[in-house]
Write a protein that holds these residues in place. Structure first.
Motif, PDB file in Angstrom:
ATOM      1  N   THR A 128      24.254  42.873  61.484  1.00 42.32           N
ATOM      2  CA  THR A 128      23.274  43.886  61.104  1.00 42.32           C
ATOM      3  C   THR A 128      22.811  43.618  59.680  1.00 42.32           C
ATOM      4  O   THR A 128      23.627  43.370  58.790  1.00 42.32           O
ATOM      5  CB  THR A 128      23.889  45.294  61.192  1.00 42.32           C
ATOM      6  N   ARG A 129      21.509  43.641  59.487  1.00 40.97           N
ATOM      7  CA  ARG A 129      20.958  43.341  58.165  1.00 40.97           C
ATOM      8  C   ARG A 129      20.129  44.500  57.644  1.00 40.97           C
ATOM      9  O   ARG A 129      19.509  45.222  58.421  1.00 40.97           O
ATOM     10  CB  ARG A 129      20.094  42.073  58.218  1.00 40.97           C
ATOM     11  N   LEU A 130      20.135  44.624  56.328  1.00 45.38           N
ATOM     12  CA  LEU A 130      19.314  45.620  55.654  1.00 45.38           C
ATOM     13  C   LEU A 130      18.601  44.909  54.511  1.00 45.38           C
ATOM     14  O   LEU A 130      19.248  44.315  53.646  1.00 45.38           O
ATOM     15  CB  LEU A 130      20.212  46.758  55.115  1.00 45.38           C
ATOM     16  N   ALA A 131      17.264  44.928  54.551  1.00 45.14           N
ATOM     17  CA  ALA A 131      16.450  44.189  53.579  1.00 45.14           C
ATOM     18  C   ALA A 131      16.798  42.698  53.599  1.00 45.14           C
ATOM     19  O   ALA A 131      16.772  42.028  52.546  1.00 45.14           O
ATOM     20  CB  ALA A 131      16.637  44.759  52.185  1.00 45.14           C
ATOM     21  N   GLY A 132      17.153  42.201  54.762  1.00 40.98           N
ATOM     22  CA  GLY A 132      17.444  40.775  54.901  1.00 40.98           C
ATOM     23  C   GLY A 132      18.852  40.376  54.511  1.00 40.98           C
ATOM     24  O   GLY A 132      19.220  39.204  54.623  1.00 40.98           O
ATOM     25  N   ILE A 133      19.642  41.325  54.027  1.00 45.43           N
ATOM     26  CA  ILE A 133      21.011  41.015  53.585  1.00 45.43           C
ATOM     27  C   ILE A 133      22.000  41.621  54.574  1.00 45.43           C
ATOM     28  O   ILE A 133      21.860  42.805  54.931  1.00 45.43           O
ATOM     29  CB  ILE A 133      21.272  41.594  52.178  1.00 45.43           C
ATOM     30  N   PRO A 134      22.990  40.861  55.039  1.00 48.18           N
ATOM     31  CA  PRO A 134      24.004  41.430  55.947  1.00 48.18           C
ATOM     32  C   PRO A 134      24.623  42.691  55.371  1.00 48.18           C
ATOM     33  O   PRO A 134      24.884  42.789  54.165  1.00 48.18           O
ATOM     34  CB  PRO A 134      25.027  40.296  56.073  1.00 48.18           C
ATOM     35  N   VAL A 135      24.874  43.638  56.252  1.00 45.44           N
ATOM     36  CA  VAL A 135      25.300  44.970  55.815  1.00 45.44           C
ATOM     37  C   VAL A 135      26.653  44.960  55.114  1.00 45.44           C
ATOM     38  O   VAL A 135      26.983  45.893  54.370  1.00 45.44           O
ATOM     39  CB  VAL A 135      25.318  45.916  57.031  1.00 45.44           C
ATOM     40  N   VAL A 136      27.435  43.888  55.299  1.00 44.37           N
ATOM     41  CA  VAL A 136      28.734  43.820  54.625  1.00 44.37           C
ATOM     42  C   VAL A 136      28.572  43.904  53.107  1.00 44.37           C
ATOM     43  O   VAL A 136      29.421  44.459  52.404  1.00 44.37           O
ATOM     44  CB  VAL A 136      29.481  42.524  55.028  1.00 44.37           C
ATOM     45  N   PHE A 137      27.470  43.383  52.592  1.00 46.11           N
ATOM     46  CA  PHE A 137      27.216  43.459  51.152  1.00 46.11           C
ATOM     47  C   PHE A 137      27.160  44.912  50.679  1.00 46.11           C
ATOM     48  O   PHE A 137      27.698  45.265  49.620  1.00 46.11           O
ATOM     49  CB  PHE A 137      25.895  42.744  50.837  1.00 46.11           C
ATOM     50  N   TYR A 138      26.534  45.758  51.482  1.00 42.42           N
ATOM     51  CA  TYR A 138      26.394  47.167  51.086  1.00 42.42           C
ATOM     52  C   TYR A 138      27.724  47.917  51.169  1.00 42.42           C
ATOM     53  O   TYR A 138      27.934  48.878  50.435  1.00 42.42           O
ATOM     54  CB  TYR A 138      25.326  47.836  51.953  1.00 42.42           C
ATOM     55  N   TYR A 139      28.610  47.486  52.070  1.00 39.04           N
ATOM     56  CA  TYR A 139      29.939  48.092  52.096  1.00 39.04           C
ATOM     57  C   TYR A 139      30.630  47.888  50.736  1.00 39.04           C
ATOM     58  O   TYR A 139      31.270  48.798  50.198  1.00 39.04           O
ATOM     59  CB  TYR A 139      30.800  47.479  53.201  1.00 39.04           C
TER      60      TYR A 139
END
Length: 349
Positions: A187-198
């Motif tokens: 799953t991506r948000l703004a092109g970045i995998p959501v793990v970054f946001y975690y």
């Protein structure tokens, strides 16, 4: 008629302060503020310089959105493990077991989900509970028996690594539920995998606790002087215990992210993260809030290190570059932290 008071003669032997003393004090205060701002901004500026240099040297391979998004997402586990470290470091304790807890957590999820058919959420819950229990044991041995946390967590790390080898039969387990992989890396948000946001959310949560809650202030006081904290009525043992429990639980969460990123877990999972995490923790304490382990400084330090290593590898650096970079960064960061501490003590003297 003049009503001015007569001047008071100077008392013999009493020095009259120079007229420009307030100006000199104000100038000294301005210099100190400038020095603090420079210290706080040094690492982010160094990161910008490193990023710019490698972007110029390798514009196609390094300065691309795919490389940047991959770099941001792939190092979230390192950020999480470093955040786990700075909680007990703030209270003056070390947790050397975080890397092995990551491995055991990851193997637990893989074993329960793949080999025993547990639902993925139940497997994740079991892994987090294991992390919590390990942290509770670390805290009990450290606080109740008065054993140095360095020794306790070193022994725990070795023991947990042995359990991981036994449980995994020294082999890699693959085939973890696709839903975990989707929730972590696909799953991506703004092109970045959501793990970054975690990782960013966890950073923001710890920053809020450190910065704006009485708990964060008490942790800081305990780390600076336990005797003073105890005399002030702070429950030092409880806070140190809680910090070690929190550290191990966050490390277990790091294991969840490892499995979600790779879809597998093996006996050596997480063991290579300990040195980079310590390097990032101490380097992070030199920026944003110099002299204090702080979450945002930790994030900047982790990505600074990874940016440098990625750039050097794209330029053809060998695998040993990574060890040189992490080890050198740890030594420089600890030395710089000590210099800052000595400067602060001189200012207070």
């Amino acid at each position: 008629m003049s009503t001015s008071l007569p001047s008071v003669p100077a008392t013999p032997g009493t020095a009259t302060p120079p007229a420009d003393a307030p100006d000199r004090a104000a100038e000294k205060a301005r210099r100190l503020r400038r020095a603090k701002r420079l210290e706080a901004a040094a690492l982010p500026l160094a990161w910008l310089v490193v990023f710019t240099v490698f972007s110029v040297l390798e514009p196609e391979a390094f300065f691309s959105w795919s490389t940047i998004s991959s770099l941001l997402a792939s190092q979230t586990v390192l950020v999480v493990i470093t955040l786990a470290l700075i909680v007990p470091l703030t209270t003056g304790d070390f947790d050397l077991s975080v890397g092995s807890v990551v491995g055991l957590s990851a193997v637990t999820i893989a074993l329960l989900n793949v080999n025993h058919g547990w639902p993925i959420l139940a497997a994740i819950a079991a892994a987090l509970v294991i992390g919590l229990v390990i942290g509770a044991i670390n805290g009990a041995l450290t606080v109740l028996l008065g054993i140095e946390s360095l020794i306790v967590t070193l022994g725990m790390s070795t023991m947990v690594t042995g359990i991981t080898l036994w449980a995994s039969d020294a082999s890699t387990i693959t085939g973890v539920s696709q839903s975990l992989i989707d929730a972590v890396i696909r799953t991506r948000l703004a092109g970045i995998p959501v793990v970054f946001y975690y990782g960013i959310l966890l950073t923001a949560a710890i920053w809020y606790v450190f910065q704006y809650t009485p708990l964060g202030q008490r942790l800081l006081v305990v780390g600076r002087n336990r005797e003073v904290a105890r005399l002030s009525g702070i429950r030092v043992g409880t806070l140190r215990w809680g910090a070690l429990v929190t550290s191990a639980t966050i490390a277990a969460f790091g294991g969840v992210l490892v499995v979600g990123t790779s879809g597998s877990a093996g006996p050596s999972t997480g063991l290579d993260l300990l040195l980079p995490a310590f390097a990032a923790a101490f380097l992070g304490s030199t920026t944003i809030r110099p002299g204090r382990f702080n979450p945002w400084g930790t994030v900047i330090a982790a990505y600074f290190l990874v940016t440098g290593i990625t750039g050097l590898q794209l330029l053809g650096g060998q695998s040993f570059v990574q060890n040189l970079f992490y080890g050198g960064a740890l030594i420089v960061a600890v030395a710089f932290s000590q210099i800052l501490k000595m400067r602060r003590e001189r200012r207070r003297a």
